[in-house]
Design a protein around this motif. Structure first.
Motif, PDB file in Angstrom:
ATOM      1  N   ILE A   1       0.829  -1.318  -0.050  1.00 15.63           N
ATOM      2  CA  ILE A   1      -0.049   0.105   0.019  1.00 15.63           C
ATOM      3  C   ILE A   1       0.626   1.327   0.036  1.00 15.63           C
ATOM      4  CG2 ILE A   1      -1.714   1.322   1.138  1.00 15.63           C
ATOM      5  CD1 ILE A   1      -2.809  -1.294   2.502  1.00 15.63           C
ATOM      6  N   LEU A   2       0.692   2.074  -1.036  1.00 18.37           N
ATOM      7  CA  LEU A   2       1.600   3.272  -1.223  1.00 18.37           C
ATOM      8  C   LEU A   2       0.926   4.507  -0.750  1.00 18.37           C
ATOM      9  CD1 LEU A   2       2.989   2.449  -4.867  1.00 18.37           C
ATOM     10  CD2 LEU A   2       3.943   1.959  -2.577  1.00 18.37           C
ATOM     11  N   PRO A   3       1.131   5.304   0.249  1.00 19.88           N
ATOM     12  CA  PRO A   3       0.584   6.275   0.709  1.00 19.88           C
ATOM     13  C   PRO A   3       0.764   7.403  -0.162  1.00 19.88           C
ATOM     14  CG  PRO A   3       1.669   5.446   2.566  1.00 19.88           C
ATOM     15  CD  PRO A   3       2.149   4.570   1.237  1.00 19.88           C
ATOM     16  N   PHE A   4      -0.251   8.053  -0.341  1.00 13.48           N
ATOM     17  CA  PHE A   4      -0.237   9.455  -1.426  1.00 13.48           C
ATOM     18  C   PHE A   4      -1.085  10.408  -0.742  1.00 13.48           C
ATOM     19  CE2 PHE A   4      -1.894  11.624  -5.009  1.00 13.48           C
ATOM     20  CZ  PHE A   4      -0.876  12.140  -5.690  1.00 13.48           C
ATOM     21  N   GLN A   5      -0.445  11.647  -0.709  1.00 12.32           N
ATOM     22  CA  GLN A   5      -1.128  12.781  -0.060  1.00 12.32           C
ATOM     23  C   GLN A   5      -1.315  13.618  -1.258  1.00 12.32           C
ATOM     24  OE1 GLN A   5      -1.863  13.855   3.034  1.00 12.32           O
ATOM     25  NE2 GLN A   5      -0.798  11.842   3.691  1.00 12.32           N
ATOM     26  N   GLY A   6      -2.661  13.697  -1.672  1.00 10.12           N
ATOM     27  CA  GLY A   6      -3.287  14.474  -2.723  1.00 10.12           C
ATOM     28  C   GLY A   6      -4.813  14.423  -2.928  1.00 10.12           C
ATOM     29  N   SER A   7      -5.257  14.866  -3.630  1.00 12.16           N
ATOM     30  CA  SER A   7      -6.790  14.782  -4.123  1.00 12.16           C
ATOM     31  C   SER A   7      -7.116  13.572  -4.833  1.00 12.16           C
ATOM     32  CB  SER A   7      -7.288  15.931  -5.000  1.00 12.16           C
ATOM     33  OG  SER A   7      -6.890  15.896  -6.283  1.00 12.16           O
ATOM     34  N   MET A   8      -8.389  13.214  -5.061  1.00 17.50           N
ATOM     35  CA  MET A   8      -8.719  12.070  -5.626  1.00 17.50           C
ATOM     36  C   MET A   8      -8.387  11.974  -7.064  1.00 17.50           C
ATOM     37  SD  MET A   8     -10.374   9.270  -4.810  1.00 17.50           S
ATOM     38  CE  MET A   8      -9.155   8.262  -5.703  1.00 17.50           C
ATOM     39  N   ALA A   9      -8.574  13.347  -7.727  1.00 10.48           N
ATOM     40  CA  ALA A   9      -8.092  13.227  -9.183  1.00 10.48           C
ATOM     41  C   ALA A   9      -6.360  12.846  -9.241  1.00 10.48           C
ATOM     42  CB  ALA A   9      -8.206  14.365  -9.742  1.00 10.48           C
ATOM     43  N   GLU A  10      -5.877  13.594  -8.362  1.00  9.20           N
ATOM     44  CA  GLU A  10      -4.235  13.151  -8.371  1.00  9.20           C
ATOM     45  C   GLU A  10      -3.994  11.799  -8.037  1.00  9.20           C
ATOM     46  OE1 GLU A  10      -2.919  17.778  -6.835  1.00  9.20           O
ATOM     47  OE2 GLU A  10      -3.352  16.187  -5.484  1.00  9.20           O
ATOM     48  N   ALA A  11      -4.753  11.220  -7.149  1.00  5.11           N
ATOM     49  CA  ALA A  11      -4.269   9.841  -6.593  1.00  5.11           C
ATOM     50  C   ALA A  11      -4.653   8.824  -7.819  1.00  5.11           C
ATOM     51  CB  ALA A  11      -5.491   9.379  -5.627  1.00  5.11           C
ATOM     52  N   LEU A  12      -5.746   9.217  -8.716  1.00  6.61           N
ATOM     53  CA  LEU A  12      -6.051   8.404  -9.731  1.00  6.61           C
ATOM     54  C   LEU A  12      -4.690   8.549 -10.919  1.00  6.61           C
ATOM     55  CD1 LEU A  12      -9.953   9.247 -10.508  1.00  6.61           C
ATOM     56  CD2 LEU A  12      -8.839   7.084  -9.886  1.00  6.61           C
TER      57      LEU A  12
ATOM     58  N   ALA B   1     -17.758   8.871  -9.298  1.00 12.75           N
ATOM     59  CA  ALA B   1     -18.154  10.075 -10.082  1.00 12.75           C
ATOM     60  C   ALA B   1     -16.778  10.907 -10.551  1.00 12.75           C
ATOM     61  CB  ALA B   1     -18.809  11.318  -9.201  1.00 12.75           C
ATOM     62  N   THR B   2     -15.706  10.912  -9.658  1.00 16.82           N
ATOM     63  CA  THR B   2     -14.585  11.387  -9.989  1.00 16.82           C
ATOM     64  C   THR B   2     -13.744  10.365 -10.763  1.00 16.82           C
ATOM     65  OG1 THR B   2     -14.182  12.702  -7.781  1.00 16.82           O
ATOM     66  CG2 THR B   2     -12.330  12.184  -9.214  1.00 16.82           C
ATOM     67  N   PHE B   3     -13.947   9.334 -10.838  1.00 17.40           N
ATOM     68  CA  PHE B   3     -13.368   8.319 -11.744  1.00 17.40           C
ATOM     69  C   PHE B   3     -13.894   8.413 -13.146  1.00 17.40           C
ATOM     70  CE2 PHE B   3     -13.191   4.340 -14.100  1.00 17.40           C
ATOM     71  CZ  PHE B   3     -11.662   4.533 -14.332  1.00 17.40           C
ATOM     72  N   LEU B   4     -15.188   8.563 -13.130  1.00 16.79           N
ATOM     73  CA  LEU B   4     -15.892   8.674 -14.656  1.00 16.79           C
ATOM     74  C   LEU B   4     -15.465   9.940 -15.215  1.00 16.79           C
ATOM     75  CD1 LEU B   4     -19.296   6.926 -14.065  1.00 16.79           C
ATOM     76  CD2 LEU B   4     -17.267   5.949 -15.160  1.00 16.79           C
ATOM     77  N   ALA B   5     -15.379  11.208 -14.626  1.00 17.09           N
ATOM     78  CA  ALA B   5     -15.137  12.399 -14.980  1.00 17.09           C
ATOM     79  C   ALA B   5     -13.591  12.455 -15.521  1.00 17.09           C
ATOM     80  CB  ALA B   5     -15.528  13.438 -13.917  1.00 17.09           C
ATOM     81  N   ARG B   6     -12.795  11.855 -14.847  1.00 14.50           N
ATOM     82  CA  ARG B   6     -11.543  11.853 -14.859  1.00 14.50           C
ATOM     83  C   ARG B   6     -10.428  10.865 -15.515  1.00 14.50           C
ATOM     84  NH1 ARG B   6      -9.176  17.049 -12.994  1.00 14.50           N
ATOM     85  NH2 ARG B   6     -10.999  18.123 -11.748  1.00 14.50           N
ATOM     86  N   ARG B   7     -11.192   9.768 -15.949  1.00 15.94           N
ATOM     87  CA  ARG B   7     -10.663   8.526 -16.439  1.00 15.94           C
ATOM     88  C   ARG B   7      -9.732   8.793 -17.909  1.00 15.94           C
ATOM     89  NH1 ARG B   7     -15.878   4.675 -18.209  1.00 15.94           N
ATOM     90  NH2 ARG B   7     -16.735   6.386 -19.396  1.00 15.94           N
ATOM     91  N   GLY B   8     -10.253   9.796 -18.594  1.00 19.31           N
ATOM     92  CA  GLY B   8      -9.458  10.102 -19.880  1.00 19.31           C
ATOM     93  C   GLY B   8      -8.720   9.133 -20.281  1.00 19.31           C
ATOM     94  N   ASP B   9      -7.351   9.479 -20.758  1.00 18.20           N
ATOM     95  CA  ASP B   9      -6.256   8.309 -20.864  1.00 18.20           C
ATOM     96  C   ASP B   9      -5.286   7.746 -19.612  1.00 18.20           C
ATOM     97  OD1 ASP B   9      -6.959   9.267 -23.567  1.00 18.20           O
ATOM     98  OD2 ASP B   9      -5.585  10.745 -23.660  1.00 18.20           O
TER      99      ASP B   9
END
Length: 269
Positions: A169-180, A195-203
């Protein structure tokens, strides 16, 4: 002081200002909101609509739910929009906040590289999916912060019997979009709100690999300040009432339909 780059001023449209008689614009309502409703784009729709209806702009700080509760409790925010039910209940019971109004829900999903789908294909529930992830030798990007998503992640790991500090498990400090984006770079799994995944999945090259089950339900609530701590109770209640109104519910329930073919949030009953 609100100095983070995540602060966004959602300004009252000129037409709505003129409809108010051209009088001086009211002080912005300071909203501390979970990053998922910001990153998904929903606040960019709700903010101007609320401002037009009430003649008052929103000033938004996108932070984790725990941080949003703290900002509200200490008077640095007028209202909060969060999705961490356990922490919300604790804040309400302790008197740190004065009210909680559920307004909408969506769900958490387990996402990862498309080729990892077989790893969790046989899982009957999220506990089984996470055990499969743990046994696969693949990495998992964790929010590792004060967000509601991270709090749910910890609950899910505990339910699966897996230590939240495991090496994979890799800790990451950031928003949901940044974590994706980090999960895409690391070629790893992560937990996201749908919601965030579908809105931001892009490439990103990521896909939903597991979904469904009551333990992945994600309820968002508007929090108002405690009366004895001061704060803009009237403004907070106006925001909650707007989101629960027919107009607010239409905006919430329709968000994502035109662009993604499905609603990303569901207004609560």
């Amino acid at each position: 002081m609100w100095t983070r780059r995540a602060v966004a001023r959602l300004v009252l449209p000129l037409g709505a200002w003129l409809a108010c008689g051209g009088r001086e614009r009211a002080r912005p309502l300071r909203l501390a909101a979970t990053s998922s409703v910001h990153d998904s784009g929903l606040l960019a729709v709700l903010g101007p609509a609320f401002s037009a209806a009430h003649g008052r702009p929103l000033e938004v700080l996108a932070v984790g739910s725990r941080r949003a509760i703290d900002l509200l409790a200490t008077g640095r925010a007028d209202v909060a929009l969060t999705h961490s039910p356990v922490e919300e209940a604790q804040a309400l019971a302790s008197g740190r906040i004065g009210g909680r109004t559920p307004v909408m829900r969506n769900a958490y999903v387990l996402v990862g590289p498309v080729e990892y789908a077989g790893i969790v294909a046989g899982a009957a529930d999220m506990r089984g999916a996470l055990r499969a992830v743990a046994g696969s030798g693949r990495r998992f990007v964790s929010r590792g912060d004060d967000s509601g998503t991270y709090q749910r992640e910890l609950q899910l790991w505990a339910a699966a019997g897996i230590p939240g500090e495991s090496a994979f498990i890799l800790p990451f400090q950031g928003s949901m979009a940044e974590a994706l984006r980090q999960a895409a770079r690391e070629h790893a799994f992560t937990l996201s709100d749908r919601a965030t995944f579908l809105a931001r999945r892009g490439d990103l090259g990521l896909a939903i690999l597991f979904q469904g089950g009551s333990d992945l339900d994600n309820v968002h609530a508007v929090l108002e300040p405690a009366p004895e701590r001061g704060g803009d109770i009237e403004g907070a209640r106006a925001f909650a009432e707007f989101l629960r109104s027919p107009a607010g519910r239409r905006l919430i329930g329709g968000f994502g339909v035109d662009t993604l073919g499905e609603p990303l949030f569901t207004p609560v009953q």
